[in-house]
Design a protein around this motif. Structure first.
Motif, short mmCIF file in Angstrom:
data_model
loop_
_atom_site.label_atom_id
_atom_site.label_comp_id
_atom_site.label_asym_id
_atom_site.label_seq_id
_atom_site.Cartn_x
_atom_site.Cartn_y
_atom_site.Cartn_z
N THR A 161 34.73 37.18 39.29
CA THR A 161 34.98 35.94 40.05
C THR A 161 36.40 35.42 39.89
N VAL A 162 36.87 35.27 38.65
CA VAL A 162 38.21 34.71 38.44
C VAL A 162 39.27 35.62 39.08
N GLU A 163 39.05 36.91 39.01
CA GLU A 163 39.97 37.87 39.61
C GLU A 163 40.10 37.67 41.12
N LYS A 164 39.08 37.09 41.75
CA LYS A 164 39.11 36.81 43.20
C LYS A 164 39.65 35.40 43.46
N LEU A 165 39.27 34.45 42.62
CA LEU A 165 39.64 33.06 42.83
C LEU A 165 41.15 32.83 42.68
N VAL A 166 41.76 33.46 41.69
CA VAL A 166 43.18 33.22 41.42
C VAL A 166 44.08 33.70 42.57
N PRO A 167 43.99 34.97 43.00
CA PRO A 167 44.88 35.37 44.09
C PRO A 167 44.62 34.63 45.40
N SER A 169 43.79 31.54 45.65
CA SER A 169 44.41 30.22 45.51
C SER A 169 45.94 30.32 45.58
N LEU A 170 46.50 31.32 44.93
CA LEU A 170 47.96 31.47 44.95
C LEU A 170 48.47 31.76 46.36
N GLU A 171 47.74 32.60 47.07
CA GLU A 171 48.16 32.94 48.43
C GLU A 171 48.03 31.73 49.35
N ARG A 172 47.01 30.93 49.13
CA ARG A 172 46.76 29.79 50.01
C ARG A 172 47.69 28.61 49.72
N TRP A 173 48.00 28.36 48.42
CA TRP A 173 48.69 27.12 48.08
C TRP A 173 50.05 27.28 47.39
N GLY A 174 50.27 28.39 46.70
CA GLY A 174 51.54 28.55 46.01
C GLY A 174 51.37 29.14 44.62
N LYS A 175 52.49 29.45 43.98
CA LYS A 175 52.48 30.27 42.78
C LYS A 175 52.54 29.50 41.46
N LYS A 176 52.81 28.18 41.50
CA LYS A 176 52.92 27.41 40.27
C LYS A 176 51.57 26.80 39.89
N VAL A 177 51.11 27.08 38.67
CA VAL A 177 49.74 26.80 38.26
C VAL A 177 49.71 25.93 37.00
N TYR A 178 48.77 24.98 36.97
CA TYR A 178 48.47 24.18 35.77
C TYR A 178 47.00 24.41 35.44
N ILE A 179 46.70 24.78 34.19
CA ILE A 179 45.34 25.15 33.80
C ILE A 179 44.73 24.09 32.88
N LEU A 180 43.50 23.66 33.20
CA LEU A 180 42.70 22.77 32.36
C LEU A 180 41.43 23.50 31.96
N TRP A 193 42.25 34.48 31.04
CA TRP A 193 42.06 35.29 32.25
C TRP A 193 42.79 34.66 33.44
N MET A 194 42.69 33.35 33.55
CA MET A 194 43.43 32.67 34.63
C MET A 194 44.93 32.94 34.52
N GLU A 195 45.42 32.87 33.29
CA GLU A 195 46.85 33.13 33.07
C GLU A 195 47.20 34.57 33.43
N LYS A 196 46.36 35.51 33.00
CA LYS A 196 46.63 36.93 33.30
C LYS A 196 46.65 37.18 34.80
N TYR A 197 45.62 36.70 35.51
CA TYR A 197 45.55 36.98 36.95
C TYR A 197 46.65 36.24 37.71
N THR A 198 47.10 35.10 37.17
CA THR A 198 48.24 34.41 37.78
C THR A 198 49.50 35.27 37.67
N ARG A 199 49.75 35.79 36.48
CA ARG A 199 50.91 36.67 36.28
C ARG A 199 50.81 37.92 37.15
N ASP A 200 49.61 38.53 37.16
CA ASP A 200 49.42 39.76 37.91
C ASP A 200 49.71 39.58 39.39
#
Length: 417
Positions: A161-167, A169-180, A193-200
């Motif tokens: 799931t996270v592997e699908k959600l992150v890309p 979101s990045l494609e839809r809104w942008g590449k700068k991420v804040y994680i809670l 995992w969120m951090e990894k998939y963001t970098r990837d």
């Protein structure tokens, strides 16, 4: 909590919650069913929170077990014997999890246990069921890495799931991420995992903040996010207390300017608790949504709502519990026994069940499930499913767990990222 064969009503829920709040220790709730012949019933164990911060998530899980047991008993039971549910309300309390786990294994001697919601609760009771050789199903989405032949994990993991959600979101809104994230193993590992998939996917993580489950004031964090100016916030906040973040986020006027994607939003009935102005536009990724219109999903949702009016939102937690229960039933029928090892060996044959989420197949090497995954966007107190991903494998856990080669493995690995 009394032994009660009636439907779970709002009044009985409030009464049991009041008893829990008063510090009384609950007795097991034993759901009785008509006998199928002279054989003693097979006991199915349940340890799920019905009260406390995680209670709203646990209620539909127990109801899904009750529905499954009713269906199986109506069809003749298992091996000609009726099933009976033995349930303890763990009250969002880890101490009660360990206490009731010993009781349900040693005194009640259930054939199988379905239980645990948070990863902390799972890791509190998993060693107990290993020690007392009680087969354990954990039907909750989680951070991955559990490798133990005595447990079957039917919920989704980050690779599904996270592997699908992150890309997305990045494609839809942008590449700068804040994680809670919640400050325990689920939140800590999911944040990685969120951090990894963001970098990837070419993104940048501006900051990661963790919060204990009892935190309800997010004012200072919201100010920090405003200053950081991310394109998207990723949330792995957990439980009813953390729902306050979304309300405070909207009150600060940020909902329309910085979008949110979450791996947990909706699991404690947030869509019902929040106004559309507070929740519309939030995107999540799960193995199931109540709004799926397949025949099996519609039938499942209709049956639960008919049997239990007022049931909270039917999420992956309830669907996974229902499917985990039916996988155990299929394995016991195939093994012609409820003996733990015989059932485990049957489950390891690549057993599948076509349930409300679609086809679910157990992976022998990891004891996790190959299942469908979905992304959805909150819209007027409902989920609008925007993407689906069939037959997703638990590849994260497969990287560290091979129970075929190492059947005596027994730990949760923190997967190197």
């Amino acid at each position: 909590m009394s032994n009660d064969r009636t439907n779970f009503t709002r009044r009985s829920f409030l009464r049991s919650t009041a008893l829990a709040t008063g510090g009384l220790i609950a007795a097991p709730m034993i759901m009785r069913h008509a006998a199928l012949g002279s054989e003693d019933p097979i006991l199915i164990g349940s340890l799920h929170d019905q009260s406390g911060p995680v209670g709203t998530s646990g209620v539909p899980m127990v109801r899904a077990l009750e529905l499954g047991i009713e269906e199986v008993n109506a069809a003749g039971g298992v091996l000609g014997r009726p099933l009976k549910l033995v349930h303890y309300d763990t009250q969002s309390n880890i101490q009660l999890y360990t206490q009731y786990a010993q009781q349900i294994a040693l005194k009640d001697k259930v054939a199988v246990i379905h239980g645990g919601i948070t990863s902390a609760s799972r890791e509190a009771i998993r060693p107990i069921f290993d020690r007392y050789k009680t087969l354990y199903f954990y039907n909750t989405l989680y951070e991955g890495g559990v490798c133990d032949r005595n447990i079957f994990c039917t919920g989704t993991t980050p690779a599904q799931t996270v592997e699908k959600l992150v890309p997305y979101s990045l494609e839809r809104w942008g590449k700068k991420v804040y994680i809670l994230a919640a400050d325990y193993n689920y939140g800590q590992i999911t944040a990685k995992w969120m951090e990894k998939y963001t970098r990837d996917n070419g993104g940048e993580v501006l900051a990661i903040d963790f919060f204990p489950l009892d935190v309800t004031n997010f004012g200072s964090t919201i100010s920090k996010i405003q200053q950081a100016k991310p394109d998207v916030v990723f949330s792995a906040l957990v439980g009813g207390n953390h729902t306050a973040f979304y309300r405070q986020w909207a009150a600060a006027g940020l909902k329309g300017s910085i979008p949110i994607s979450s791996t947990t939003f909706g699991l404690v009935n947030e869509l019902a608790a929040l106004e559309p102005s507070e929740s519309n536009g939030i995107v999540s990724g799960y193995g199931y949504y109540e709004e799926l219109k397949t025949d099996a999903s519609v039938k499942f949702v209709s049956a639960l709502k008919e049997k239990f009016p007022g049931i909270p939102y039917i999420s992956e937690l309830a669907a996974g519990t229902y499917e985990g229960f039916h996988l155990w039933v299929k394995a016991a029928q195939q093994a012609k026994s409820i003996d733990r090892m015989k059932v485990i060996e049957a489950l390891e044959t690549g057993l599948s069940f076509d349930g409300p989420t679609g086809k679910v197949t157990l992976d022998k090497a990891t004891h996790h499930s190959v299942r469908n995954a979905f992304l959805a966007e909150a819209k007027d107190k409902l989920w609008d499913v925007v993407a689906s991903y069939p037959d997703q494998k638990p590849s994260d856990t497969a990287a560290v767990c091979d129970l075929v080669k190492n059947p005596n493995d027994n730990k949760q690995y923190v997967i190197s990222l």
